[in-house]
Structures are given as C-alpha cells and as structure tokens.
Motif scaffolding. Structure first.
Motif, short mmCIF file in Angstrom:
data_model
loop_
_atom_site.label_atom_id
_atom_site.label_comp_id
_atom_site.label_asym_id
_atom_site.label_seq_id
_atom_site.Cartn_x
_atom_site.Cartn_y
_atom_site.Cartn_z
N VAL A 459 -26.83 -25.91 41.03
CA VAL A 459 -27.99 -25.11 40.64
C VAL A 459 -28.30 -24.13 41.75
O VAL A 459 -28.36 -24.49 42.93
CB VAL A 459 -29.22 -26.00 40.34
CG1 VAL A 459 -28.99 -26.80 39.07
CG2 VAL A 459 -29.52 -26.95 41.50
N ASP A 461 -30.66 -21.24 43.69
CA ASP A 461 -32.08 -20.97 43.90
C ASP A 461 -32.54 -19.81 43.02
O ASP A 461 -31.77 -18.88 42.73
CB ASP A 461 -32.34 -20.63 45.37
CG ASP A 461 -32.37 -21.88 46.24
OD1 ASP A 461 -32.26 -22.98 45.68
OD2 ASP A 461 -32.49 -21.72 47.47
N HIS A 462 -33.79 -19.89 42.59
CA HIS A 462 -34.40 -18.83 41.80
C HIS A 462 -35.56 -18.25 42.61
O HIS A 462 -36.01 -18.84 43.60
CB HIS A 462 -34.89 -19.36 40.46
CG HIS A 462 -33.77 -19.84 39.58
ND1 HIS A 462 -33.20 -19.06 38.60
CD2 HIS A 462 -33.11 -21.03 39.55
CE1 HIS A 462 -32.25 -19.75 37.99
NE2 HIS A 462 -32.18 -20.95 38.55
N LEU A 467 -34.17 -25.13 44.80
CA LEU A 467 -33.74 -26.32 44.09
C LEU A 467 -32.71 -27.10 44.91
O LEU A 467 -31.92 -26.52 45.67
CB LEU A 467 -33.13 -25.96 42.73
CG LEU A 467 -34.08 -25.24 41.76
CD1 LEU A 467 -33.30 -24.65 40.60
CD2 LEU A 467 -35.14 -26.21 41.26
N THR A 469 -30.33 -30.87 44.12
CA THR A 469 -30.07 -31.97 43.19
C THR A 469 -29.12 -32.96 43.85
O THR A 469 -28.32 -32.62 44.72
CB THR A 469 -29.44 -31.48 41.87
OG1 THR A 469 -28.18 -30.85 42.16
CG2 THR A 469 -30.37 -30.51 41.18
N ASP A 486 -31.32 -30.52 34.15
CA ASP A 486 -31.02 -29.14 33.80
C ASP A 486 -32.10 -28.23 34.37
O ASP A 486 -33.25 -28.67 34.58
CB ASP A 486 -30.94 -28.96 32.28
CG ASP A 486 -29.88 -27.96 31.88
OD1 ASP A 486 -29.50 -27.12 32.73
OD2 ASP A 486 -29.42 -28.01 30.73
N VAL A 487 -31.72 -27.02 34.64
CA VAL A 487 -32.64 -25.96 35.07
C VAL A 487 -32.39 -24.78 34.13
O VAL A 487 -31.30 -24.22 34.10
CB VAL A 487 -32.40 -25.56 36.53
CG1 VAL A 487 -33.36 -24.44 36.92
CG2 VAL A 487 -32.56 -26.77 37.45
N LEU A 495 -39.36 -21.09 34.82
CA LEU A 495 -38.19 -21.97 34.83
C LEU A 495 -38.58 -23.30 34.20
O LEU A 495 -39.68 -23.82 34.44
CB LEU A 495 -37.70 -22.23 36.26
CG LEU A 495 -36.87 -21.14 36.93
CD1 LEU A 495 -36.56 -21.53 38.36
CD2 LEU A 495 -35.57 -20.89 36.17
N LEU A 497 -37.57 -27.29 34.00
CA LEU A 497 -36.85 -28.37 34.67
C LEU A 497 -36.79 -29.56 33.71
O LEU A 497 -37.81 -29.97 33.15
CB LEU A 497 -37.57 -28.77 35.95
CG LEU A 497 -37.84 -27.64 36.96
CD1 LEU A 497 -38.59 -28.20 38.17
CD2 LEU A 497 -36.54 -26.99 37.39
N TYR A 566 -42.37 -24.25 34.99
CA TYR A 566 -43.10 -23.68 36.14
C TYR A 566 -43.33 -22.20 35.92
O TYR A 566 -42.40 -21.45 35.62
CB TYR A 566 -42.32 -23.89 37.43
CG TYR A 566 -43.00 -23.27 38.63
CD1 TYR A 566 -44.24 -23.73 39.06
CD2 TYR A 566 -42.41 -22.20 39.32
CE1 TYR A 566 -44.89 -23.17 40.15
CE2 TYR A 566 -43.05 -21.63 40.42
CZ TYR A 566 -44.28 -22.11 40.82
OH TYR A 566 -44.92 -21.54 41.90
N LEU A 680 -33.88 -34.54 41.23
CA LEU A 680 -34.01 -33.09 41.19
C LEU A 680 -35.27 -32.70 41.96
O LEU A 680 -36.36 -33.14 41.62
CB LEU A 680 -34.08 -32.59 39.74
CG LEU A 680 -34.39 -31.11 39.52
CD1 LEU A 680 -33.33 -30.22 40.16
CD2 LEU A 680 -34.50 -30.81 38.02
N ALA A 682 -37.62 -29.51 43.48
CA ALA A 682 -37.93 -28.08 43.29
C ALA A 682 -39.11 -27.71 44.19
O ALA A 682 -40.20 -28.27 44.04
CB ALA A 682 -38.25 -27.78 41.83
#
Length: 812
Positions: A459, A461-462, A467, A469, A486-487, A495, A497, A566, A680, A682
């Motif tokens: 995953v 980063d946004h 993130l 995991t 899942d993201v 986003l 999660l 989020y 996970l 975040a």
C-alpha cells in the motif's frame, strides 16, 4: 581362597531340586559354618540358632546316627548323595535330597559342603554327584566363584565360551586380567556390593566385547550371590552369565522404532522432519547419519518417479545430519547445501533401484562417492574412522524422495542384515512423515500464493494517510484463513480502510475472502456510507449462503468486517463494524484508546441494521485496524489482558509506522502462531485550509456565472490557469443541474489534492444519469460534456442529499 576337591562317583542317587537347593557349609567336625537364606527357607531354622551347632542336631535321630557312616563313605568315594529326614523348627519332618562333598580351603583345612533340596518338589527324579557335576560343567549358563579378593577359584566350561581362556587358567586371576575388553570395574563393583551387603544382584545386564568376539557387542544377564562361611563370614561370590544378545537387540530395535514413531514427524516441516530422522538413528543405530533429499521435495514439489537422471553427477539437498561426536566432524556439506554424488555411487543407485545397499567393511582407498568435494569421503574414512555403511532410499507411496546414509566408526560392530532391516523399517516410517510434510508444504505454498494474489500488493502512502501493513500467515496450513485488508481511494480525497476475517481456514476460506474483497471494492465504488455498505454486503452474504445450502463446508456466513472512511477535509473517520473488534486510535501524544464503536452482527447472521459513528481526530493520529489473530496468542501474561497489551504496544509516538507495525507484531504474536494476523496502521494528515475552498450558493440561476468567476479566481491562486476553461464548464453544468433538478441548500467545493476535485452538493436524493442526446435535442448534454473533459465523475449520497463530483488530472 576355597578349592573344590575332585570327587569320585557316588554310590547313591537322590532327588535334587537344583533351583531351590540350599548350600550348607560345615567344618571337619560337622558344625555348621554357613547357613544361607535358602537353608533357612528349607528347614525353618534361623542362622543364629544353627551356626556353630552340630549338623546332626537338625536330622531325625535315625539319620543322625548314620552320619559317621556317611562321612566314611564320603571320604572313601569323594562324596555322597541321597535322601535324609530333617526336622524343621516346628518339629515337622521334611525329606531332603542331599549332595555331600568334602572341600578344603586355601590353608588346607577340610570342610563339608552339603547341597540340599526338598525331596517332594521333584518326585521321581534322582541325580547323582556325577550328573550334578556334568550339569554344572556343561550347562550353557556360565558359572564362576570368586573369593573376597575377587579372584577366580572355580568356573565351569560354559564360561569359557564367553572368552577369557580355560577354567584352570582363570584360577587366581581377576576379571580384568582374563577379559580386558569388558568393563571389569562395573562388574567388580557389583561383586563388592554383594560382598558388603549380602543382598544378591539378579538380572544385571552388561554390554561389552568379550575376547571371544572382539568386534561384536554382546549383552549378558548376570546374577551375583554371596557365599558365606563360619558365623556368616563371606567366602566369596558366585555369579552366573547368560547371553541375552538377541533379546537385548530386539528390545533395542523396538525402543528405536517406538522412539522413531514419536520423534519423527512432530511438525509438517520437511527439513525438520529430515533432521528428526537423523537424530533418532544416532547413536543407537549409527555413529553418523546423513539425510539427502531431492530439491523439489524440500520445496514441496513432486518427488522422483523414475531414475534420478543420466548425468554423471546428481545433486541432492542435505536435509539433516547427526553424529555421536560433537560438532559433526564427519560432515563435508552443511544442512541446506547441495551434496553432489556420482551417478554410479551407492546413494544414487539406491534411489534409482529403490533397494538398500550395505557394506560391512568400507575400503578407504575406494572410488569417491561425492563429486565436487575433493577427498571428501576418503577424508571421512581416514580421519573419522568410518568403517561400515548402509544406504536406505526414502520412498513413500511409490515415489523416491531421497536417501539416508548410515555409518559406524571404529571399533563399532559392522552393520548386519538385522541392522539393515531395522533401518529400512524406521526410514519407511519417516518417509511417510516426509511425504506428508512435502504435501503440506505444497498445499501451504499454494494457499499462501492464492492468498497473496488476493491481497493488496503493498500500500502506498496517500496525501490523506500514511500507511503501514503487516500480514503474518499462520504457521500451520490449518490456520491459514481468510484475513484481508484493503485501502480504497474514494471521491473527495477520502480513503476507505477495510479489515475483514472469513470464518474457517484453508483454501475455501481464502477463496471466500477474495470474493468478499471484490464485493467490498464494488460497493465502495458506489460511495456508500459505511453502514449502508455493510448492509448490502450482509444481504449478499445471506443470499450466497442460502444458494450454497447448509452442506457448504466454508461460506461467508460469520465473516467479520470493519469499514472506515477518512475525510482529510473534515479530519474525521466514519466507521461501522460487522462483528469486528473496534480499532485503536492513538493520539499524537501517544495516548491510545479503543474507538467507541458499536459492534454489529457478523455478516449473514441476523440481518439487523448496522450503525456508523463519526470520530474526529487530530492530525498525526494513528488508526490501528487488526484481526483477532493479533490478540489470540497475546493473552498469556497474568494481570495484563491482550487488549491492554495492544494499547501499550501502540503507544509509541515518534516511531515510523513500519517500525511501530513490527514492534506491535513482535510484542503480541507468539513464535508459533495458530491463526493469521493482520495489522493496518494509518497516520492521518489533514488537508491544509489553502488546499480547498467552499461556497454556499442560492438556488438562483444568476449564481451560475458568479460560481464560474469564484472557481476561476481560486484556480489562479493555485497556479492552475490551464484548467480554468474545463473547470468553469464543470462548475457551470453541475451548479445548473443542482438548481434545475435539486433542492437547496447548494454548496460548491474545490479540492486540490493529487487531482483537482469539483463537488456540488444539494438536498435532493435524485440520481443524475448520463444521456446521449440527439443532434436536434436542445439540452441533456451537461453530464456528457463532464464525462468527456474530466478524468472521472460520480455521485455519492449523504444523510441530507447528494454530492456530484468530478476529478481532473493536474497538468504541469
């Protein structure tokens, strides 16, 4: 030292029970000097009442009067045997068979030795002195008498078969002198113990190499009995020897097979099972053992079905090895490395033929078995003294997986046919365990491959979340199940999660997990609120379960799932749970607490509604989502439940998310876990206030032009003049549709993230749809134009209306 005199043939024969005989020693005047326990049992008189008294007092009057006559006959003929009547302590008469002999001690003093047994125990049997001597000298039971200095004074012919020379050559010598290959110290220790305590030692087992067979170990059962003289003074020890080698070896084989059955195959790991096979065989069967396997077997592939190949060299993987010497000095390759053999070598021939190979004496100058190891085998033979070998193929269910080689070091006994049969039997048992481990390795690898293919491949980063995991599959195939995470990017820079766990384990659970993950992604694309998404997923699970029937082994019913969205603009999480444990929220200062989230029913169980909550968080907070495998092995420390340990492990401000993820797993997950573990993490990032703009609009067509102007000014501030035209078009069409078809209030919002997002919110729940107008139509082209000029667009519903959004890719 006591010497038995040579005796002549007796004139009478009397019954004699050798097994229950009592040995009574008298002096030359007929006074009792030695009264062992056997005599006390036979006559009933204790030693204190008898020793020092005349033996005639123990006989019936008539037989007591005959004693001078019997003594004269004994002196004339060297001995006498016959039946006499004695009186027990209670006065009752008892007929006894007596063997009488005259003996002298080392000083030449005369004594009388009487061997007595109850006459009624063997009615009809009579045994003369000559027969008794023949019995003692020709019995297969070795017998000897040693004095108090443990030096031989007498032995029978049977003892000569155990080595140590002739009986007359033993006289005056100790055991270590006649049998230097035996552990004489241990045997003499038993004799001293009997001399000191008077308690006999029966059935003492001794393992050694007698002089008669210096290259073979023999097992003997020995019994030691003290011989007492006057007033209980010890005169020496009489011992017997019986060869029990076959019985001992059979027992050892059974013990080895029993240990092999319990020690081999404790796990389903190929290499560990191979090592267990080597460990069991050392040292009871061999001094050095190697287990070499096909490389494909270790990886869980199919084993060999034909010859190992036509090449001159065949490489096998060393699966295990063990030695009776510390450090395994005989090994020329390490466990896990390749061992290369010539195609004509015994290990490869055994694999190809499926038959064992054995040689009693290895030739140190013979050709090399191993390839690519210069002088390897010769060095082993020369330096380590390996002199005999066996090679047994590892075969199970008609296929060959490898080979086991057994070696013994000098001066060990060469391998024989019995050793080969024993090796073949427990290698066959180990082969089944190895094949099971191979099949398990293959099945687990397939399950993990399927599982990894269905999970996100990392995953990234946004802009809204950082993130990390960590997924740890169970150690056992039975524990590998349907955990997933899942993201999912959503509209408006949000986003989603997701963490879920399918009930059950194995391939079926993994396949179910893949279907549910796809369903969640599909429902997430509709921009549903968390509680509505879980409700639709619950309907799907119920419907699939009904179609699958009650006979389905593993279904989606009972699956738990947590769905959280989020919003970086509002800096809040909106989440709902279907039977899944609540997440942990870690504030920027490290304070950790469980989210106050109502946990709804598991999917497909009750059909009850789900409830969502909105939790505002500060920038830099960490949300931890996990499956229950994280807590399953952590609740072991008294006084600190697993839930509290999780809070403590997560309260580590300043750590990177990856480091925090690893530390949490290390603190809570045991070394051998029995369930999948998913974690996970975040860390939130809020969207800066200068990265979004929002305007409230009246439901008046006049605001359309003003909304275009406000959007153009905002793009100018962001330095995006290239997007002004398309953005004005999008704003114009979306605001016009909201005024025409929606209801107030109307809100316009622009968000600058990795894309430019334009959102128009109104109070209507009517869903717009894309039309394909004809050339003669005057309207209906708004959404069509938006779809052509933007990257993507869509609609999401809120509690008080809907939001129509469109995204444009930023241009440089």
């Amino acid at each position: 030292m006591v010497d038995f005199e040579e005796h002549g043939h007796s004139g009478r024969r009397a019954p004699l029970d050798i097994a229950d005989a009592a040995l009574v020693l008298c002096d030359a005047h007929g006074r009792v000097e030695s009264w062992p326990e056997g005599a006390e049992r036979l006559f009933g008189h204790p030693a204190a009442d008898v020793v020092g008294r005349a033996a005639a007092a123990l006989l019936a009057p008539d037989d007591a009067d005959r004693l001078p006559e019997l003594a004269a006959e004994c002196r004339a003929h060297g001995g006498w045997s016959g039946t006499l009547t004695a009186r027990r302590k209670n006065g009752a008469p008892v007929d006894v068979m007596v063997q009488l002999a005259r003996v002298t001690d080392g000083e030449g003093a005369a004594h009388w030795l009487a061997v007595a047994a109850e006459a009624s125990s063997l009615p009809g049997w009579e045994m003369s002195r000559a027969v008794l001597e023949k019995l003692l000298m020709q019995t297969p039971v070795g017998m000897a008498v040693v004095d108090t200095d443990l030096r031989f004074v007498w032995s029978n012919l049977a003892l000569e078969r155990f080595g140590g020379g002739r009986a007359r050559d033993r006289i005056g010598r100790r055991l270590a002198e006649v049998q230097p290959g035996l552990d004489a110290e241990a045997l003499e220790e038993q004799m001293r113990r009997v001399l000191e305590s008077g308690e006999p030692v029966l059935g003492y087992e001794h393992i050694g190499r007698p002089q008669s067979e210096p290259h073979h170990e023999r097992a003997h059962a020995m019994s030691f009995v003290r011989l007492d003289g006057f007033n209980g003074r010890p005169l020496g020890v009489c011992y017997t020897v019986i060869d029990i080698t076959e019985r001992y070896r059979n027992r050892q084989r059974l013990v080895l097979l029993d240990r092999a059955g319990t020690a081999i195959g404790q796990t389903l790991d190929v290499l560990r099972t191979a090592q267990e096979l080597a460990d069991v065989a050392v040292p009871d069967l061999a001094d050095f053992v190697t287990v070499d396997l096909l490389d494909s077997v270790i990886r869980g592939g199919e084993p060999l079905t034909g010859p190992p190949g036509d090449a001159d060299r065949v490489a096998l993987r060393r699966g295990g090895q063990q030695s009776s010497r510390a450090g395994i000095p005989e090994a020329v390759v390490a466990v896990g490395d390749l061992a290369s053999y010539h195609s004509w070598s015994p290990p490869i021939r055994a694999m190809a033929d499926g038959t064992s190979w054995r040689v009693e004496w290895l030739d140190p100058h013979g050709p090399e078995w191993a390839a690519d190891v210069p002088g390897g085998r010769r060095r082993q033979l020369r330096e380590q003294g390996l002199h005999t070998a066996m090679v047994v193929p590892i075969r199970a269910r008609g296929t060959t997986m490898g080979v086991t080689s057994f070696f013994r070091c000098a001066p060990g006994e060469p391998f024989g046919p019995d050793d080969q049969r024993l090796a073949e039997e427990f290698v066959a048992r180990a082969a089944v365990c190895l094949d099971n481990a191979r099949r398990y390795t293959r099945e687990r690898a397939a399950a993990l491959t399927l599982q990894r293919s269905l999970l996100p491949q990392g995953v990234a980063d946004h802009s809204a979340l950082s993130l990390a995991t960590c997924y740890r599959p169970a150690d056992e195939l039975a524990g590998v199940g349907g955990d997933w995470f899942d993201v999912i990017p959503l509209s408006g820079a949000r986003l989603a999660l997701v963490v879920g766990e399918v009930r059950g384990h194995g391939i079926s659970a993994i396949a179910t997990m893949g279907r549910l993950r796809t369903a969640v992604q599909t429902l997430a694309a509709l921009d549903l609120r968390p509680e509505e998404l879980l409700a639709r997923l619950d309907d799907l699970v119920s419907r699939v379960s009904e179609e699958g029937g009650k006979g389905a082994e593993t279904g989606a019913t009972g699956t738990s799932c947590l769905y959280a969205v989020y919003d970086p603009v509002g800096r809040c999480f909106t989440m709902a749970s279907a039977g899944h444990p609540p997440p942990v929220i870690v504030a920027p200062d490290g304070t950790a607490a469980y989210a106050e989230l109502p946990v709804g029913p598991q999917l497909g169980v009750s059909g009850l509604p789900f409830e969502a909550v909105e939790v505002a968080v500060k920038e830099g907070s960490v949300l931890a989502l996990y499956t229950d495998g994280l807590l399953a092995g952590a609740d072991r420390e008294a006084g600190q439940p697993a839930r509290e340990r999780l809070l403590h492990a997560l309260a580590a401000p300043g750590d990177s998310l990856d480091a925090l993820c690893e530390s949490v797993i290390g603190a809570l997950v045991p070394r051998r876990q029995h369930d999948d573990v998913t974690l996970l993490l975040a860390r939130t990032r809020g969207l800066a206030t200068d990265r979004f703009a929002s305007w409230e609009l009246a439901a008046d067509p006049a605001v359309v032009g003003r909304s275009r102007e406000m959007a153009a000014r905002q793009l100018a501030e962001w330095g995006l003049p290239a997007l002004t035209f398309t953005t004005e078009l999008v704003v114009s069409e979306l605001v016009t549709n909201a005024i025409r078809y929606g209801s107030g209030p109307i809100r316009l919002r622009l968000i600058l993230e990795h894309t430019l997002i334009c959102e128009v919110c109104d109070g209507s729940s009517t869903s717009p749809y894309l039309r394909h107008p004809r050339t003669t139509d005057e309207g209906g082209r708004g959404l069509f134009l938006i779809s052509q000029f933007t990257h993507r667009w869509g609609t999401r519903y809120t509690t008080d209306g809907k939001v129509i959004w469109a995204e444009q890719v930023l241009t440089t």
